[in-house]
Structure formats: C-alpha cells, structure tokens
Design a protein around this motif. Structure first.
Motif, mmCIF file in Angstrom:
data_model
loop_
_atom_site.group_PDB
_atom_site.id
_atom_site.type_symbol
_atom_site.label_atom_id
_atom_site.label_comp_id
_atom_site.label_asym_id
_atom_site.label_seq_id
_atom_site.Cartn_x
_atom_site.Cartn_y
_atom_site.Cartn_z
ATOM 1 N N GLU A 6 0.783 -1.233 0.000
ATOM 2 C CA GLU A 6 0.000 0.000 0.000
ATOM 3 C C GLU A 6 0.817 1.286 0.000
ATOM 4 O O GLU A 6 0.254 2.367 -0.183
ATOM 5 N N MET A 7 2.116 1.212 0.231
ATOM 6 C CA MET A 7 2.944 2.425 0.144
ATOM 7 C C MET A 7 3.844 2.396 -1.079
ATOM 8 O O MET A 7 4.745 3.225 -1.215
ATOM 9 N N LYS A 8 3.589 1.465 -1.983
ATOM 10 C CA LYS A 8 4.383 1.375 -3.211
ATOM 11 C C LYS A 8 3.963 2.458 -4.209
ATOM 12 O O LYS A 8 2.948 3.143 -4.030
ATOM 13 N N ILE A 9 4.742 2.570 -5.280
ATOM 14 C CA ILE A 9 4.549 3.698 -6.210
ATOM 15 C C ILE A 9 3.176 3.644 -6.866
ATOM 16 O O ILE A 9 2.487 4.668 -6.969
ATOM 17 N N ASP A 10 2.753 2.459 -7.321
ATOM 18 C CA ASP A 10 1.462 2.375 -8.024
ATOM 19 C C ASP A 10 0.300 2.707 -7.096
ATOM 20 O O ASP A 10 -0.719 3.254 -7.532
ATOM 21 N N ARG A 55 7.785 0.700 9.036
ATOM 22 C CA ARG A 55 8.789 0.825 7.987
ATOM 23 C C ARG A 55 8.085 1.237 6.704
ATOM 24 O O ARG A 55 7.010 0.732 6.402
ATOM 25 N N GLY A 56 8.693 2.104 5.943
ATOM 26 C CA GLY A 56 8.118 2.548 4.672
ATOM 27 C C GLY A 56 8.684 1.740 3.516
ATOM 28 O O GLY A 56 9.895 1.555 3.402
ATOM 29 N N HIS A 57 7.794 1.262 2.644
ATOM 30 C CA HIS A 57 8.212 0.381 1.542
ATOM 31 C C HIS A 57 7.324 0.656 0.334
ATOM 32 O O HIS A 57 6.128 0.435 0.443
ATOM 33 N N THR A 58 7.802 1.141 -0.751
ATOM 34 C CA THR A 58 9.155 1.534 -1.113
ATOM 35 C C THR A 58 9.058 2.680 -2.111
ATOM 36 O O THR A 58 8.028 2.790 -2.794
ATOM 37 N N LEU A 59 10.083 3.509 -2.274
ATOM 38 C CA LEU A 59 9.940 4.779 -3.007
ATOM 39 C C LEU A 59 10.423 4.736 -4.450
ATOM 40 O O LEU A 59 9.871 5.432 -5.302
ATOM 41 N N ALA A 60 11.465 3.988 -4.730
ATOM 42 C CA ALA A 60 11.997 3.932 -6.094
ATOM 43 C C ALA A 60 12.308 2.473 -6.429
ATOM 44 O O ALA A 60 13.146 1.844 -5.770
ATOM 45 N N TRP A 61 11.612 1.955 -7.439
ATOM 46 C CA TRP A 61 11.650 0.514 -7.754
ATOM 47 C C TRP A 61 11.262 0.346 -9.207
ATOM 48 O O TRP A 61 10.410 1.100 -9.709
ATOM 49 N N HIS A 62 11.837 -0.659 -9.848
ATOM 50 C CA HIS A 62 11.472 -0.917 -11.252
ATOM 51 C C HIS A 62 10.103 -1.588 -11.350
ATOM 52 O O HIS A 62 9.471 -1.565 -12.405
ATOM 53 N N ASN A 63 9.664 -2.207 -10.248
ATOM 54 C CA ASN A 63 8.434 -3.007 -10.268
ATOM 55 C C ASN A 63 7.299 -2.220 -9.618
ATOM 56 O O ASN A 63 7.520 -1.288 -8.858
ATOM 57 N N GLN A 64 6.071 -2.624 -9.878
ATOM 58 C CA GLN A 64 4.896 -1.947 -9.316
ATOM 59 C C GLN A 64 4.956 -0.432 -9.534
ATOM 60 O O GLN A 64 4.600 0.360 -8.666
ATOM 61 N N GLN A 65 5.393 -0.057 -10.721
ATOM 62 C CA GLN A 65 5.254 1.333 -11.157
ATOM 63 C C GLN A 65 3.869 1.502 -11.776
ATOM 64 O O GLN A 65 3.390 0.599 -12.470
ATOM 65 N N VAL A 103 14.258 3.263 0.498
ATOM 66 C CA VAL A 103 14.285 4.342 -0.504
ATOM 67 C C VAL A 103 14.382 3.745 -1.906
ATOM 68 O O VAL A 103 13.634 4.112 -2.809
ATOM 69 N N VAL A 104 15.320 2.830 -2.062
ATOM 70 C CA VAL A 104 15.512 2.157 -3.351
ATOM 71 C C VAL A 104 15.427 0.655 -3.120
ATOM 72 O O VAL A 104 16.026 0.123 -2.185
ATOM 73 N N ASN A 105 14.665 -0.006 -3.989
ATOM 74 C CA ASN A 105 14.399 -1.427 -3.856
ATOM 75 C C ASN A 105 14.908 -2.182 -5.090
ATOM 76 O O ASN A 105 14.610 -1.783 -6.226
ATOM 77 N N GLU A 106 15.682 -3.221 -4.869
ATOM 78 C CA GLU A 106 15.979 -4.226 -5.906
ATOM 79 C C GLU A 106 16.615 -3.637 -7.163
ATOM 80 O O GLU A 106 16.211 -3.948 -8.277
ATOM 81 N N ALA A 107 17.659 -2.833 -6.985
ATOM 82 C CA ALA A 107 18.279 -2.162 -8.132
ATOM 83 C C ALA A 107 19.428 -2.961 -8.749
ATOM 84 O O ALA A 107 19.973 -2.546 -9.773
ATOM 85 N N PHE A 108 19.794 -4.079 -8.129
ATOM 86 C CA PHE A 108 20.919 -4.850 -8.658
ATOM 87 C C PHE A 108 20.428 -6.103 -9.379
ATOM 88 O O PHE A 108 19.361 -6.644 -9.086
ATOM 89 N N ALA A 109 21.257 -6.549 -10.321
ATOM 90 C CA ALA A 109 20.906 -7.686 -11.175
ATOM 91 C C ALA A 109 21.215 -9.002 -10.474
ATOM 92 O O ALA A 109 22.191 -9.113 -9.730
ATOM 93 N N ASP A 110 20.390 -10.008 -10.750
ATOM 94 C CA ASP A 110 20.706 -11.365 -10.327
ATOM 95 C C ASP A 110 21.837 -11.902 -11.201
ATOM 96 O O ASP A 110 22.175 -11.317 -12.228
ATOM 97 N N GLY A 111 22.399 -13.022 -10.789
ATOM 98 C CA GLY A 111 23.455 -13.628 -11.592
ATOM 99 C C GLY A 111 24.830 -13.152 -11.191
ATOM 100 O O GLY A 111 25.026 -12.635 -10.094
#
Ligand code: G3I
Length: 303
Positions: free
Chosen positions: A45-49, A78-88, A124-132
C-alpha cells in the motif's frame, strides 16, 4: 518473554511483519499481528502504483489505513518503497530520461512529506541490482536515467524527511559469496566514502531452494554493519518453514549489534505471497504457532 516483539525488544531490536490492508477485517489476522509484532510494513500500500496512481495525484488511503492501524496498536512503521522498477503505475512505466528522473524525485518528495516524522525507516531504493554473476545494476527505466539515480534518490529522501532512516533493500544479497551481494556492498561502501546519505541495508531474506540460507549470512550482516550502516532483515520467509533455519537467521542477527530488527513477510502461511503450500511463515493457516515460531521465540529469548 512470550511474544516475538517483546522478546526482540529485550535485545534492543524489533520484530515486525508485513500487513495487507485487505486483511485488516480478519480478526484472527489482526489479533495475531497486534499481539506478536511491533514493527509494521505495508505489503503493497505504500508502493509507487498505490501512492501515485496518476502523475502528481497522490493517494494515501491504503497506506494510511495500515499506518493508523499500526500506531493505534502501538507499533512503528517501515516505509516500503519509493523507487523501484516493479509496481510502477502505468504513467511511470512509459517514462524515461530526465522526465522520469524528475518524476522519481517528485514521488519521493510527495510520499515522504505525507509521512514526514512518522516512519522508522524507508526502503528508498528497492531491488536495483541484477541477479546472476555480474554484480552490476539491473536494467530498468530508472537505471537508464543514469547510474547516479540511486544516490539522487537517497539525497532527495534525506532532505524530505531527515528523521527517517534511509535503507537500500534487496533480495539475494544474503549469501556473502554471491556477486549481487558484493555489488551492493561496494555501492554502500562508495556511498559512505562519498557522503551519500544511507543509514541501513535491508536484507529481504526470501530463502528457498534456489537461494537457500547459508551460514555465511552472519558474515554478510557483520560486513555491511562494519561499513557504518544498520542492517535490517526486511522480508524474511523460508520456503518449507524450517525451524532450524529460522533460529539460525535470528541468531545471526543477534550476533551483530547493528542488526536492528527482523520483519517476516506476512503473518500466516495463507497470507504469504508464496502461497500457503510454501509453509514459509511462523503461523499456520489456522493461526496456530508453528515449530518455526517457537524456534524464533526461543532464540530471541536467548536460548
Ligand atoms: O490489487 C490487485 C487487485 O485489485 C486484483 O484483484 C488482484 C488480482 O490478481 O491483484 C491485486 O494486486 C496484487 C497485489 O499483490 C495485491 O494483492 C498483484 O497482482 C500482485 O502482483 C501483488 O504482489 C505483491 C508483489 O510484491 C508485487 O511485486 C505481493 O503481494 C507482495 O508480497 C510482494 O512483495 C515483494 C516486496 O514488495 C519486494 N520484495 C519481494 C516481495 C515478494 O515478491
């Protein structure tokens, strides 16, 4: 102590859960959550979308419902989340370049201003790094605005609410030997060296057969902490629900003074994003305490 929150509090830590607004009408769910946990994260509920469904039009109805429930029950958030590639939201998905960068900044300001002074820590930033094996950044519309997008997000966040701890949060950064872990570690080290404001690293800690718990987890926690940031275990769940693994995770956090709290990603197995079959949480679908619950409580109580 006889609850997770009280047992963690004896050690100066918190024990939290993710809460979904759609379940606040479920009395079994809310009674377990209010009894056991002392830190709350909104699952969606606190995500970007959710918070900026149309550009420049903020909606805090779901976030506020969860925030108010938490505070009325004596819990921090805790606040989750402000900048993320997902749930935009759709409008953001199609953006790029300078206008997306400005939209990210406006979003951080809009949400953090609304909750100013009320949030223990923001992802502030979620999941910005690549797997692998690359150890590098994940490709995304945000990443394509320039490699400095993460530090811009953190500087914006610090100015918007100086009272909130500012976290970088990710999954698959639990195993110290993994390239992704090292990539995030190097970014945090660089941020601390250059004075980019960052206070904490969130280890999501979604453990499953592809990314199992490893005993070097304690090294991961202590290594991040040695950079001068707090470490929070932010989304813990363990596929299969091994009591031993749950106890290991808790003991690894307790071994590092700057590991300040643990959040499990849901209340009952039936509430998990993984589905009830994963049996990944501390309470079964009937609200009964599982063996994993007892293992966690005993570990928090020092035994
Ligand atoms: O809100 C709609 C609802 O209107 C619709 O009827 C329903 C039908 O499918 O979907 C609902 O949205 C879903 C939402 O959860 C709320 O239930 C989305 O489809 C679904 O994708 C979304 O999943 C969430 C997921 O993040 C999305 O990325 C999970 O609940 C949530 O647990 C999960 O949490 C993430 C953390 O934020 C970041 N780390 C990983 C973690 C697990 O994936």
């Amino acid at each position: 102590e006889s609850t997770l929150g009280a047992a963690a509090a004896q050690t100066g830590r918190y024990f939290g859960t993710a809460i979904a607004q759609g379940k606040l009408g479920d009395g079994q769910y809310t009674s377990i959550a209010s009894r056991e946990f002392d830190m709350i994260t909104a699952e969606n509920e606190m995500k970007i979308d959710a918070t900026e469904p149309n550009q420049g039009q903020f909606n805090f109805s779901g976030g506020d419902r969860i925030y108010n429930w938490a505070v009325q029950n004596g819990k921090r958030v805790r606040g989750h989340t402000l900048a993320w590639h997902n749930q935009q939201p759709n409008w953001m998905r199609s953006m790029e370049g300078g206008s997306l960068r400005q939209a990210m900044i406006n979003h951080i300001n809009g949400v953090m201003n609304h909750y100013r002074g009320k949030i223990y820590a923001w992802d502030v930033v979620n999941e910005a790094f690549a797997d692998g094996n690359s150890g590098g950044r994940r490709d995304s519309n945000l990443q394509r605005t320039g490699n400095d997008w993460i530090e811009v997000a953190f500087r914006t966040a610090r100015a918007a609410d100086p009272s909130a701890k500012l976290c970088y949060n990710d999954y698959n950064i639990d195993n110290w030997n993994w390239a992704k872990t090292q990539g995030v570690y190097n970014m945090v080290r660089d941020f601390k060296a250059r004075g980019v404001p960052i206070d904490c690293v969130g280890l999501q800690s979604h453990f499953n057969s592809n990314s199992p718990y490893n005993s070097n987890y304690r090294t991961t926690i202590s290594s991040f902490a040695a950079l001068g940031v707090d470490v929070q275990i932010t989304e813990l769940d363990i596929q299969g629900g091994s009591a031993t693994t749950y106890a290991n995770v808790v003991n690894d956090c307790l071994a590092v003074s700057r590991c300040t709290g643990i959040t499990v990603w849901g209340v009952r197995d039936t509430d998990s994003w993984l589905g009830s079959g994963a049996q990944a949480l501390l309470f079964d679908g009937n609200g009964n305490k599982k063996a994993a619950y007892t293992a966690v409580l005993n570990a928090l109580n020092g035994g």
